[in-house]
Design an enzyme around this catalytic site. Structure first.
Site, PDB file in Angstrom:
ATOM      1  N   GLY A 209       0.834  -1.215   0.000  1.00  0.00           N
ATOM      2  CA  GLY A 209       0.000   0.000   0.000  1.00  0.00           C
ATOM      3  C   GLY A 209       0.863   1.258   0.000  1.00  0.00           C
TER       4      GLY A 209
ATOM      5  N   ARG B 176       1.167  -5.004  -5.094  1.00  0.00           N
ATOM      6  CA  ARG B 176       1.314  -6.192  -4.237  1.00  0.00           C
ATOM      7  C   ARG B 176       1.638  -7.320  -5.207  1.00  0.00           C
ATOM      8  NH1 ARG B 176      -0.593  -4.207   0.555  1.00  0.00           N
ATOM      9  NH2 ARG B 176      -2.353  -2.777   0.471  1.00  0.00           N
TER      10      ARG B 176
ATOM     11  N   ASP C   9       4.680  -5.097   5.889  1.00  0.00           N
ATOM     12  CA  ASP C   9       5.110  -6.461   6.221  1.00  0.00           C
ATOM     13  C   ASP C   9       5.100  -7.409   5.016  1.00  0.00           C
ATOM     14  OD1 ASP C   9       2.386  -6.461   6.194  1.00  0.00           O
ATOM     15  OD2 ASP C   9       2.127  -7.564   8.061  1.00  0.00           O
TER      16      ASP C   9
ATOM     17  N   THR D  32       4.159   2.285   5.684  1.00  0.00           N
ATOM     18  CA  THR D  32       2.761   1.829   5.647  1.00  0.00           C
ATOM     19  C   THR D  32       1.956   2.696   6.598  1.00  0.00           C
ATOM     20  OG1 THR D  32       1.224   0.094   6.325  1.00  0.00           O
ATOM     21  CG2 THR D  32       3.404  -0.041   7.282  1.00  0.00           C
TER      22      THR D  32
ATOM     23  N   ASP E 111      -0.374   1.713   8.326  1.00  0.00           N
ATOM     24  CA  ASP E 111      -0.926   0.883   9.407  1.00  0.00           C
ATOM     25  C   ASP E 111      -0.091   0.889  10.698  1.00  0.00           C
ATOM     26  OD1 ASP E 111      -2.784   0.226   7.505  1.00  0.00           O
ATOM     27  OD2 ASP E 111      -1.999  -1.774   7.116  1.00  0.00           O
TER      28      ASP E 111
ATOM     29  N   ASP F   9       2.102  -1.200  11.639  1.00  0.00           N
ATOM     30  CA  ASP F   9       2.035  -2.548  12.211  1.00  0.00           C
ATOM     31  C   ASP F   9       3.338  -3.331  12.041  1.00  0.00           C
ATOM     32  OD1 ASP F   9       1.840  -2.720   9.488  1.00  0.00           O
ATOM     33  OD2 ASP F   9       0.292  -4.244   9.460  1.00  0.00           O
TER      34      ASP F   9
ATOM     35  N   ARG G  95      -5.942  -2.540   8.161  1.00  0.00           N
ATOM     36  CA  ARG G  95      -5.949  -3.972   7.801  1.00  0.00           C
ATOM     37  C   ARG G  95      -6.330  -4.851   8.990  1.00  0.00           C
ATOM     38  NH1 ARG G  95      -3.749  -6.510   3.394  1.00  0.00           N
ATOM     39  NH2 ARG G  95      -2.323  -4.824   3.021  1.00  0.00           N
TER      40      ARG G  95
HETATM   41  O1  F6P Z   1      -1.684  -1.550   4.311  1.00  0.00           O
HETATM   42  C1  F6P Z   1      -2.302  -0.357   4.046  1.00  0.00           C
HETATM   43  C2  F6P Z   1      -3.760  -0.558   3.758  1.00  0.00           C
HETATM   44  O2  F6P Z   1      -4.324   0.678   3.392  1.00  0.00           O
HETATM   45  C3  F6P Z   1      -4.582  -1.204   4.876  1.00  0.00           C
HETATM   46  O3  F6P Z   1      -4.905  -0.290   5.872  1.00  0.00           O
HETATM   47  C4  F6P Z   1      -5.737  -1.749   4.086  1.00  0.00           C
HETATM   48  O4  F6P Z   1      -6.367  -2.806   4.763  1.00  0.00           O
HETATM   49  C5  F6P Z   1      -5.091  -2.208   2.833  1.00  0.00           C
HETATM   50  O5  F6P Z   1      -3.920  -1.441   2.677  1.00  0.00           O
HETATM   51  C6  F6P Z   1      -5.914  -2.088   1.580  1.00  0.00           C
HETATM   52  O6  F6P Z   1      -5.185  -2.621   0.540  1.00  0.00           O
HETATM   53  P1  F6P Z   1      -5.541  -2.492  -0.994  1.00  0.00           P
HETATM   54  O7  F6P Z   1      -5.014  -1.167  -1.467  1.00  0.00           O
HETATM   55  O8  F6P Z   1      -4.811  -3.626  -1.630  1.00  0.00           O
HETATM   56  O9  F6P Z   1      -7.023  -2.565  -1.106  1.00  0.00           O
END
Ligand code: F6P
Length: 338
Positions: A19, A80, A111, A134, A136, A138, A180
């Protein structure tokens, strides 16, 4: 597929992965400037590990990182990359880096990206350094990740605005923030907005019991004339049912008009706040210093305002980040009754 021009300089590459987070550009800029200063030729692969596998890259120089420190998103794009979950993809990435004679790779991400980096380190002999990026927050081993401060500010801004409507109508609002499976954004934005409740999975041992207590607590609280508006900040994935369903349950139980709002991707975008720019710059510089000191397979992080080097393999220990969150929330228990 690009070709790297012949040069005697050692080659350092950067990716942003997972992300996007506000401040990633500031980190790219800092790594680039510091690496150039230390005699490296610097490259940026496009869209994370995908760019490595496809040998899709640009040269990073003083010009193209100029005027980027304040920009959200990432100039290198991100993704990703599922290919990094199987050994043939990892091998392809390792081969690309070898063919391009890259000596060091800086991975800016969360992560999932660090797992990719660890897999790569088993097949590739170059130096690997992670920078935690990130929203998050985390990642084990660092108190802060790049993008977290901006995400909290964005969430806070939105919660403050929703509070106006909650107040004007004497409504209850359930506001879902990102994270997340981690409650840091919920906790910090909840504290900063004076939310009556913060819900994150780290605090829930038994969901049905928790919900019963919560409903009772809200019913009691809303019987009184204070508080007039009632705001509940909930982390995404904290509960086994949706935020809209939680609002409905509260409305049914308390008879108070209850609405829900999901803040969503606004939390990932926008100009990084000063804290994220400074953090990204410090970590970017430290990443290059670590490379120059022959370090590998580490994350550069920030612990108690000090730069630290932390093994990449230990960055994914969620039990430790969970404990950190619970400890922090305990400090504010006067306000947050759950
Ligand atoms: O890791 C960052 C984040 O924004 C999380 O808070 C969220 O759950 C996820 O990415 C969403 O991912 P994507 O952009 O793949 O929908």
């Amino acid at each position: 597929m690009n070709k790297i021009p012949n040069s005697d300089k050692p080659k350092l590459a950067i990716i942003t992965s997972g992300g996007d987070a506000p401040g990633m550009n500031a980190a790219i800029r800092a790594v680039t400037l510091k690496a150039i200063q230390n005699g490296y030729q610097v490259y940026g692969f496009i869209a994370g590990f995908h760019g490595i596998i496809a040998k899709d890259f640009i040269e990073l120089n003083l010009q193209n990182v100029d005027n980027t420190i304040h920009k959200g998103g990432t100039i290198l794009k991100t993704a990703r990359c599922k290919a990094m979950y199987n050994s043939s993809g990892v091998k392809q990435a390792a081969n690309s880096l070898n063919n391009l004679v890259i000596e060091a790779l800086v991975v800016i991400g969360g992560d999932g990206s660090f797992k990719g980096a660890q897999a790569l380190s088993e097949q590739w002999q170059g130096q690997l350094i992670g920078i935690p990026g990130t929203i998050d927050n985390d990642i084990n081993g660092t108190d802060q990740t790049i993008g977290f401060w901006t995400a909290i500010d964005t969430a806070l801004n939105c919660i403050d605005k929703i509070r106006d409507t909650a107040d004007a109508f004497d409504r209850i609002f359930v506001i879902e923030v990102m994270g997340r499976d981690c409650g840091f954004i919920a906790m910090e934005s909840g504290i900063a907005s004076g939310a009556q409740q913060v819900i994150c999975h780290e605090l829930i041992e038994n969901e049905p019991e928790f919900i019963n207590q919560l409903l009772e607590l809200i019913k009691e609280a809303t019987k009184q004339s204070y508080p007039q508006s009632y705001v509940i900040v909930v982390a995404e994935n904290a509960l086994s049912f949706s935020t809209a369903e939680l609002a409905q349950k509260i409305s049914d139980y308390t008879n108070v008009d209850t609405r829900s709002a999901i803040l969503g991707y606004v939390q990932r975008g926008g100009a990084p706040v000063a804290m994220d720019r400074v953090l990204a710059t410090q970590l970017g510089i430290s990443a290059v210093e670590a490379i120059c000191a022959n370090k590998t397979n580490i994350m550069v992080g920030m612990k108690k305002s000090e730069i630290i080097h932390f093994p990449l393999t230990d960055t994914n220990q969620k039990n430790i980040t969970n404990q950190a969150l619970i400890k922090r929330l305990e400090q504010f228990s006067f306000n947050l009754t759950i």
